[in-house]
Design a protein around this motif. Structure first.
Motif, short mmCIF file in Angstrom:
data_model
loop_
_atom_site.label_atom_id
_atom_site.label_comp_id
_atom_site.label_asym_id
_atom_site.label_seq_id
_atom_site.Cartn_x
_atom_site.Cartn_y
_atom_site.Cartn_z
N ILE A 1 2.45 -31.37 -15.37
CA ILE A 1 3.00 -30.16 -14.76
C ILE A 1 4.43 -30.40 -14.27
O ILE A 1 5.33 -29.56 -14.46
N ARG A 2 4.66 -31.55 -13.69
CA ARG A 2 6.00 -31.87 -13.18
C ARG A 2 7.03 -31.89 -14.32
O ARG A 2 8.11 -31.30 -14.20
N GLU A 3 6.68 -32.55 -15.42
CA GLU A 3 7.61 -32.64 -16.56
C GLU A 3 7.86 -31.27 -17.19
O GLU A 3 8.98 -30.96 -17.61
N GLU A 4 6.80 -30.43 -17.25
CA GLU A 4 6.96 -29.08 -17.81
C GLU A 4 7.90 -28.23 -16.94
O GLU A 4 8.74 -27.50 -17.46
N LEU A 5 7.73 -28.31 -15.64
CA LEU A 5 8.59 -27.53 -14.74
C LEU A 5 10.05 -27.96 -14.85
O LEU A 5 10.97 -27.13 -14.78
N ILE A 6 10.27 -29.26 -15.03
CA ILE A 6 11.65 -29.76 -15.15
C ILE A 6 12.23 -29.44 -16.52
O ILE A 6 13.37 -28.95 -16.63
N SER A 7 11.47 -29.69 -17.58
CA SER A 7 11.99 -29.48 -18.94
C SER A 7 12.28 -28.01 -19.22
O SER A 7 13.19 -27.68 -19.97
N LYS A 8 11.53 -27.11 -18.62
CA LYS A 8 11.76 -25.67 -18.81
C LYS A 8 12.77 -25.13 -17.80
O LYS A 8 12.96 -23.91 -17.71
N ARG A 9 13.36 -26.01 -17.01
CA ARG A 9 14.37 -25.67 -16.02
C ARG A 9 13.86 -24.63 -15.01
O ARG A 9 14.60 -23.74 -14.58
N LEU A 10 12.60 -24.77 -14.66
CA LEU A 10 12.02 -23.84 -13.69
C LEU A 10 12.22 -24.35 -12.26
O LEU A 10 12.43 -23.55 -11.34
N LEU A 11 12.14 -25.65 -12.07
CA LEU A 11 12.35 -26.25 -10.76
C LEU A 11 13.05 -27.59 -10.91
O LEU A 11 12.93 -28.25 -11.94
N MET A 12 13.78 -27.96 -9.87
CA MET A 12 14.41 -29.27 -9.85
C MET A 12 13.65 -30.18 -8.89
O MET A 12 13.37 -29.80 -7.76
N GLU A 13 13.32 -31.38 -9.36
CA GLU A 13 12.62 -32.38 -8.54
C GLU A 13 11.38 -31.81 -7.84
O GLU A 13 11.24 -31.94 -6.61
N PRO A 14 10.49 -31.18 -8.58
CA PRO A 14 9.29 -30.64 -7.93
C PRO A 14 8.32 -31.75 -7.54
O PRO A 14 8.26 -32.81 -8.17
N ILE A 15 7.56 -31.50 -6.51
CA ILE A 15 6.49 -32.39 -6.09
C ILE A 15 5.17 -31.66 -6.33
O ILE A 15 4.97 -30.54 -5.84
#
Length: 262
Positions: free
Chosen positions: A126-140
């Motif tokens: 989930i973390r990698e998907e959120l970053i790769s799709k530029r949805l969130l930066m540095e999500p936890i």
């Protein structure tokens, strides 16, 4: 017709009845008394250290698991949309239920195949998907089981199904929550029933030795069932033989009282 009893014969009769009663009581006690060793835990344990088996055995996500997935990031406004529980069959649930096909429905990311993964693997995905799709930066990403439960049945004082909030419980802690084993429990033959990917497995555990401390079953997994079997003493106490012993003993006691009164 009057019957005369000799004092000597009467004393002998009383003596025989008392002796027989005493022997019967001793026999009954011997059949009902359990071994002290079998009634206690870890008789063979001395000074020792044991490695923990908890970390390598992170539970595998399965169908019907209910997950809490919480996302945090620097952008609180955008993050909020990812912290809405999914809608399962038109019913709003307080978490993400893994359906019968092994998927959850996550906001924006859509259907995610999670069955067979560990929490760590799903967290990284989930973390990698959120970053790769530029949805969130540095999500936890924090993932927790919401239905981590174990069942303790059989010869315990308070058999029940227990929900484990911190997702970590040992076999001994589970027995403690169930009020400990009764005096009739087989401590050297505790049955552990587990299920993973639809396959049930069983394991016999001897709690009178130290084998539990070196076993991967020291920590329980979600939906584990602990069954404590009754020992021979319990079986005997509920058998017809024991009931007859009580009847005979009661009759002999009445005979002794009658003779003494006479």
């Amino acid at each position: 017709m009057k019957t005369n009893f000799s004092p000597i014969n009467l004393n002998k009769t009383k003596s025989y009845v008392l002796k027989f009663s005493f022997l019967l009581v001793v026999a009954l006690q011997m059949t009902s008394c359990g071994s002290a060793k079998k009634s206690s835990y870890f008789n063979e344990v001395g000074n020792n250290t044991f490695a923990s088996y908890y970390e390598p055995l992170e539970p595998i996500l399965q169908k019907n698991d209910l997950l809490s997935i919480n996302i945090t990031s620097l952008n609180a406004e955008v993050t909020e949309m990812f912290n809405i529980a999914n809608n399962v069959g038109g019913i709003q649930t307080p978490g993400y239920l893994i359906d019968q096909d092994g998927f959850i429905r996550f906001p924006v990311l859509g259907k995610i195949a999670v069955a067979g993964l560990t929490k760590k693997e799903l967290r990284e995905y989930i973390r990698e998907e959120l970053i790769s799709k530029r949805l969130l930066m540095e999500p936890i990403v924090d993932i927790r089981f919401m239905n981590f439960k174990v069942s303790v049945l059989g010869e315990v004082n308070q058999p029940a199904v227990f929900t484990i909030p911190n997702e970590k419980v040992t076999l001994l802690e589970a027995l403690g929550m169930a009020g400990d084993m009764t005096i009739y429990a087989q401590r050297n033959n505790v049955l552990l029933i587990s299920e993973e990917d639809g396959i049930k497995s069983t394991k016999r555990i001897d709690l009178t030795s130290d084998e539990l401390f070196t076993s991967p079953n020291y920590y329980l997994k979600p939906n584990d069932i602990v069954y404590v079997q009754p020992n021979d003493r319990k079986v005997r106490n509920t058998s017809n033989a024991t009931q007859w012993f009580s009847v005979i003993l009661g009759s002999l006691s009445l005979a002794v009282i009658s003779i003494a009164s006479f």
